[in-house]
Design an enzyme around this catalytic site. Sequence first.
Site, PDB file in Angstrom:
ATOM      1  N   ASN A  84       0.869  -1.172   0.000  1.00 30.59           N
ATOM      2  CA  ASN A  84       0.000   0.000   0.000  1.00 30.59           C
ATOM      3  C   ASN A  84       0.905   1.220   0.000  1.00 30.59           C
ATOM      4  O   ASN A  84       1.670   1.436   0.947  1.00 30.59           O
ATOM      5  CB  ASN A  84      -0.912  -0.009   1.233  1.00 30.59           C
ATOM      6  CG  ASN A  84      -1.911  -1.149   1.185  1.00 30.59           C
ATOM      7  OD1 ASN A  84      -2.429  -1.477   0.123  1.00 30.59           O
ATOM      8  ND2 ASN A  84      -2.173  -1.756   2.331  1.00 30.59           N
ATOM      9  N   SER A  92      -0.829   3.131   6.156  1.00 37.15           N
ATOM     10  CA  SER A  92      -1.034   3.729   7.474  1.00 37.15           C
ATOM     11  C   SER A  92       0.257   3.833   8.272  1.00 37.15           C
ATOM     12  O   SER A  92       0.331   4.611   9.226  1.00 37.15           O
ATOM     13  CB  SER A  92      -2.071   2.920   8.272  1.00 37.15           C
ATOM     14  OG  SER A  92      -1.623   1.599   8.477  1.00 37.15           O
ATOM     15  N   HIS A  97       6.541  -1.244   3.477  1.00 38.14           N
ATOM     16  CA  HIS A  97       6.357  -2.630   3.912  1.00 38.14           C
ATOM     17  C   HIS A  97       5.584  -3.400   2.866  1.00 38.14           C
ATOM     18  O   HIS A  97       4.706  -2.857   2.189  1.00 38.14           O
ATOM     19  CB  HIS A  97       5.654  -2.708   5.268  1.00 38.14           C
ATOM     20  CG  HIS A  97       4.411  -1.885   5.365  1.00 38.14           C
ATOM     21  ND1 HIS A  97       4.435  -0.524   5.583  1.00 38.14           N
ATOM     22  CD2 HIS A  97       3.104  -2.223   5.273  1.00 38.14           C
ATOM     23  CE1 HIS A  97       3.200  -0.058   5.614  1.00 38.14           C
ATOM     24  NE2 HIS A  97       2.363  -1.076   5.420  1.00 38.14           N
TER      25      HIS A  97
HETATM   26  P1  DGP Z   1      -0.662  -0.477   5.753  1.00 38.84           P
HETATM   27  O1  DGP Z   1      -2.111  -0.205   5.871  1.00 38.84           O
HETATM   28  O2  DGP Z   1      -0.313  -1.077   4.391  1.00 38.84           O
HETATM   29  O3  DGP Z   1       0.195   0.728   6.090  1.00 38.84           O
HETATM   30  O4  DGP Z   1      -0.349  -1.627   6.798  1.00 38.84           O
HETATM   31  C1  DGP Z   1       0.200  -1.410   8.058  1.00 38.84           C
HETATM   32  C2  DGP Z   1       0.073  -2.703   8.814  1.00 38.84           C
HETATM   33  O5  DGP Z   1       0.874  -2.618   9.968  1.00 38.84           O
HETATM   34  C3  DGP Z   1      -1.339  -3.025   9.282  1.00 38.84           C
HETATM   35  O6  DGP Z   1      -1.795  -4.214   8.618  1.00 38.84           O
HETATM   36  C4  DGP Z   1      -1.210  -3.283  10.771  1.00 38.84           C
HETATM   37  C5  DGP Z   1       0.283  -3.386  10.982  1.00 38.84           C
HETATM   38  N1  DGP Z   1       0.745  -2.853  12.253  1.00 38.84           N
HETATM   39  C6  DGP Z   1       0.501  -1.620  12.744  1.00 38.84           C
HETATM   40  N2  DGP Z   1       1.100  -1.468  13.930  1.00 38.84           N
HETATM   41  C7  DGP Z   1       1.757  -2.634  14.184  1.00 38.84           C
HETATM   42  C8  DGP Z   1       2.579  -3.087  15.263  1.00 38.84           C
HETATM   43  O7  DGP Z   1       2.836  -2.393  16.240  1.00 38.84           O
HETATM   44  N3  DGP Z   1       3.049  -4.354  15.183  1.00 38.84           N
HETATM   45  C9  DGP Z   1       2.785  -5.169  14.108  1.00 38.84           C
HETATM   46  N4  DGP Z   1       3.318  -6.387  14.128  1.00 38.84           N
HETATM   47  N5  DGP Z   1       2.032  -4.763  13.067  1.00 38.84           N
HETATM   48  C10 DGP Z   1       1.528  -3.517  13.114  1.00 38.84           C
END
Ligand code: DGP
Length: 111
Positions: A84, A92, A97
């Site tokens: 994304n 977000s 990633h």
């Molecule tokens: P995006 O919407 O593509 O930016 O995805 C961000 C992702 O990151 C979302 O699926 C949830 C994940 N995420 C957010 N905070 C944390 C965290 O503190 N730990 C982990 N393992 N994942 C997280």
Amino acid sequence: MSCLFCRIVKREVPANVVAENEHALAFRDINPAAPTHVLVIPKVHVTDVSEASDTSLLGQVFALARQVAKSEGLEQDGYRLVVNNGKNAGQSVFHLHMHVLGGRAMAWPPG
Ligand code: DGP
């Protein structure tokens, strides 16, 4: 250092790490959208694809995503890789990633 994923790289924030290579880290998404949902990130801070000038770094991210898909048993039935990029795509966390999603059939196109 305020970037959440940079803090995961530095092990300042706990994460369920499943794999890493010299330049990339893979850990389970905290809010899984599929039976297997792993995030693969560059270890250095890169905001998004537009900022990723080092194409070999992108290769390291892809290579680790492929390794994770294999170790998670996703190769036979297939899996989805998602990046994304930016606001309209729903990014977000502004540290590049790649989502590795698998373990069920997924609709296309996405919503
Ligand atoms: P995006 O919407 O593509 O930016 O995805 C961000 C992702 O990151 C979302 O699926 C949830 C994940 N995420 C957010 N905070 C944390 C965290 O503190 N730990 C982990 N393992 N994942 C997280």
